[in-house]
Design a protein around this motif. Structure first.
Motif, PDB file in Angstrom:
ATOM      1  N   LEU A 197      42.933  26.619  36.483  1.00 46.64           N
ATOM      2  CA  LEU A 197      41.709  26.124  37.116  1.00 46.64           C
ATOM      3  C   LEU A 197      41.524  26.746  38.500  1.00 46.64           C
ATOM      4  O   LEU A 197      40.430  27.210  38.848  1.00 46.64           O
ATOM      5  CB  LEU A 197      41.747  24.596  37.215  1.00 46.64           C
ATOM      6  N   ALA A 198      42.590  26.783  39.298  1.00 46.09           N
ATOM      7  CA  ALA A 198      42.508  27.378  40.628  1.00 46.09           C
ATOM      8  C   ALA A 198      42.183  28.867  40.547  1.00 46.09           C
ATOM      9  O   ALA A 198      41.387  29.387  41.346  1.00 46.09           O
ATOM     10  CB  ALA A 198      43.818  27.164  41.382  1.00 46.09           C
ATOM     11  N   THR A 199      42.751  29.562  39.570  1.00 43.16           N
ATOM     12  CA  THR A 199      42.461  30.983  39.388  1.00 43.16           C
ATOM     13  C   THR A 199      41.002  31.177  39.002  1.00 43.16           C
ATOM     14  O   THR A 199      40.324  32.063  39.543  1.00 43.16           O
ATOM     15  CB  THR A 199      43.388  31.579  38.311  1.00 43.16           C
ATOM     16  N   GLY A 200      40.498  30.346  38.098  1.00 49.35           N
ATOM     17  CA  GLY A 200      39.094  30.445  37.688  1.00 49.35           C
ATOM     18  C   GLY A 200      38.143  30.202  38.846  1.00 49.35           C
ATOM     19  O   GLY A 200      37.164  30.924  39.025  1.00 49.35           O
ATOM     20  N   ILE A 201      38.434  29.175  39.652  1.00 49.41           N
ATOM     21  CA  ILE A 201      37.588  28.883  40.819  1.00 49.41           C
ATOM     22  C   ILE A 201      37.624  30.042  41.801  1.00 49.41           C
ATOM     23  O   ILE A 201      36.601  30.422  42.374  1.00 49.41           O
ATOM     24  CB  ILE A 201      38.029  27.561  41.486  1.00 49.41           C
ATOM     25  N   SER A 202      38.791  30.614  41.989  1.00 48.17           N
ATOM     26  CA  SER A 202      38.923  31.740  42.906  1.00 48.17           C
ATOM     27  C   SER A 202      38.092  32.934  42.450  1.00 48.17           C
ATOM     28  O   SER A 202      37.371  33.550  43.252  1.00 48.17           O
ATOM     29  CB  SER A 202      40.399  32.143  43.007  1.00 48.17           C
ATOM     30  N   PHE A 203      38.161  33.261  41.159  1.00 47.67           N
ATOM     31  CA  PHE A 203      37.368  34.384  40.653  1.00 47.67           C
ATOM     32  C   PHE A 203      35.875  34.077  40.697  1.00 47.67           C
ATOM     33  O   PHE A 203      35.067  34.955  40.993  1.00 47.67           O
ATOM     34  CB  PHE A 203      37.800  34.774  39.235  1.00 47.67           C
ATOM     35  N   TRP A 204      35.491  32.833  40.422  1.00 47.18           N
ATOM     36  CA  TRP A 204      34.081  32.457  40.516  1.00 47.18           C
ATOM     37  C   TRP A 204      33.588  32.622  41.954  1.00 47.18           C
ATOM     38  O   TRP A 204      32.506  33.167  42.188  1.00 47.18           O
ATOM     39  CB  TRP A 204      33.877  31.015  40.057  1.00 47.18           C
ATOM     40  N   ALA A 205      34.379  32.159  42.924  1.00 47.33           N
ATOM     41  CA  ALA A 205      33.981  32.260  44.329  1.00 47.33           C
ATOM     42  C   ALA A 205      33.866  33.721  44.753  1.00 47.33           C
ATOM     43  O   ALA A 205      32.925  34.101  45.473  1.00 47.33           O
ATOM     44  CB  ALA A 205      34.984  31.530  45.215  1.00 47.33           C
ATOM     45  N   LEU A 206      34.788  34.539  44.308  1.00 43.05           N
ATOM     46  CA  LEU A 206      34.727  35.965  44.643  1.00 43.05           C
ATOM     47  C   LEU A 206      33.482  36.603  44.052  1.00 43.05           C
ATOM     48  O   LEU A 206      32.781  37.366  44.722  1.00 43.05           O
ATOM     49  CB  LEU A 206      35.985  36.671  44.140  1.00 43.05           C
ATOM     50  N   GLY A 207      33.170  36.282  42.809  1.00 44.51           N
ATOM     51  CA  GLY A 207      31.960  36.820  42.174  1.00 44.51           C
ATOM     52  C   GLY A 207      30.703  36.331  42.856  1.00 44.51           C
ATOM     53  O   GLY A 207      29.760  37.094  43.081  1.00 44.51           O
ATOM     54  N   ALA A 208      30.660  35.034  43.217  1.00 41.71           N
ATOM     55  CA  ALA A 208      29.484  34.484  43.891  1.00 41.71           C
ATOM     56  C   ALA A 208      29.289  35.140  45.247  1.00 41.71           C
ATOM     57  O   ALA A 208      28.161  35.449  45.643  1.00 41.71           O
ATOM     58  CB  ALA A 208      29.629  32.972  44.043  1.00 41.71           C
ATOM     59  N   MET A 209      30.388  35.373  45.958  1.00 38.92           N
ATOM     60  CA  MET A 209      30.294  36.028  47.263  1.00 38.92           C
ATOM     61  C   MET A 209      29.780  37.463  47.114  1.00 38.92           C
ATOM     62  O   MET A 209      28.932  37.912  47.877  1.00 38.92           O
ATOM     63  CB  MET A 209      31.661  36.043  47.941  1.00 38.92           C
ATOM     64  N   THR A 210      30.276  38.159  46.117  1.00 34.66           N
ATOM     65  CA  THR A 210      29.844  39.533  45.888  1.00 34.66           C
ATOM     66  C   THR A 210      28.367  39.584  45.522  1.00 34.66           C
ATOM     67  O   THR A 210      27.618  40.405  46.046  1.00 34.66           O
ATOM     68  CB  THR A 210      30.685  40.180  44.773  1.00 34.66           C
ATOM     69  N   VAL A 211      27.936  38.708  44.635  1.00 35.04           N
ATOM     70  CA  VAL A 211      26.534  38.677  44.230  1.00 35.04           C
ATOM     71  C   VAL A 211      25.645  38.301  45.410  1.00 35.04           C
ATOM     72  O   VAL A 211      24.579  38.879  45.608  1.00 35.04           O
ATOM     73  CB  VAL A 211      26.336  37.714  43.035  1.00 35.04           C
ATOM     74  N   SER A 212      26.090  37.346  46.231  1.00 32.86           N
ATOM     75  CA  SER A 212      25.318  36.961  47.412  1.00 32.86           C
ATOM     76  C   SER A 212      25.178  38.126  48.368  1.00 32.86           C
ATOM     77  O   SER A 212      24.115  38.367  48.938  1.00 32.86           O
ATOM     78  CB  SER A 212      25.981  35.790  48.131  1.00 32.86           C
ATOM     79  N   ARG A 213      26.253  38.860  48.544  1.00 40.14           N
ATOM     80  CA  ARG A 213      26.220  40.019  49.446  1.00 40.14           C
ATOM     81  C   ARG A 213      25.271  41.090  48.911  1.00 40.14           C
ATOM     82  O   ARG A 213      24.518  41.691  49.667  1.00 40.14           O
ATOM     83  CB  ARG A 213      27.623  40.573  49.596  1.00 40.14           C
ATOM     84  N   ILE A 214      25.299  41.306  47.603  1.00 41.95           N
ATOM     85  CA  ILE A 214      24.378  42.271  47.007  1.00 41.95           C
ATOM     86  C   ILE A 214      22.946  41.798  47.202  1.00 41.95           C
ATOM     87  O   ILE A 214      22.063  42.588  47.527  1.00 41.95           O
ATOM     88  CB  ILE A 214      24.693  42.470  45.503  1.00 41.95           C
ATOM     89  N   ALA A 215      22.706  40.504  47.018  1.00 42.71           N
ATOM     90  CA  ALA A 215      21.351  39.964  47.165  1.00 42.71           C
ATOM     91  C   ALA A 215      20.848  40.125  48.593  1.00 42.71           C
ATOM     92  O   ALA A 215      19.659  40.360  48.815  1.00 42.71           O
ATOM     93  CB  ALA A 215      21.322  38.501  46.754  1.00 42.71           C
TER      94      ALA A 215
END
Length: 98
Positions: free
Chosen positions: A65-83
Motif C-alpha cells: 500500500l505504501a509503495t502504491g501511494i508513493s508511485f501514485w504521488a510521484l505520477g501525480a507530481m509529474t503530471v502536475s509539473r507537465i500541466a
C-alpha cells in the motif's frame, strides 16, 4: 564533408552524455553498496529469506500500500509539473488524477 564530421561528433557526444547519465548513477549505487558492505554485516541469502519469511501478511500489505501511494504521488507530481509547463496537457492531468 566537414559538416558531416561535425554532425557525427555531435551525435557521438550526445551518445556519450546519455551513456554517462545512465552509468553514473549505477556506478554510484555499486560504490555505495560496496562501502556499506565493508562497514556493516549484511545478512546472507538464507538469512534474508528467513527474515522476509517471518513478516506477517499485514506487513506485506502495508508495504504494498505504501509503495502504491508513493508511485501514485510521484505520477501525480509529474503530471502536475507537465500541466504547469505545458498548458495544453491539462486533460492528461485530469485523467491521471481521477
Amino acid at each position: 564533408m566537414l559538416r558531416r564530421l561535425t554532425n557525427a561528433a555531435r551525435a557521438l557526444t550526445r551518445t556519450a552524455v546519455r551513456g554517462a547519465r545512465l552509468l553514473l548513477p549505477v556506478a554510484a549505487m555499486i560504490g555505495c553498496l560496496m562501502l556499506l558492505q565493508a562497514h556493516v554485516a549484511l545478512p546472507d541469502l538464507p538469512q534474508l529469506r528467513s527474515i522476509l519469511g517471518d513478516l506477517a501478511g499485514w506487513q506485506w500489505a502495508g508495504a504494498l500500500l505504501a509503495t502504491g501511494i508513493s508511485f501514485w504521488a510521484l505520477g501525480a507530481m509529474t503530471v502536475s509539473r507537465i500541466a504547469i509547463l505545458e498548458p495544453g496537457w491539462t486533460g492528461l492531468r485530469r485523467a491521471a488524477l481521477a
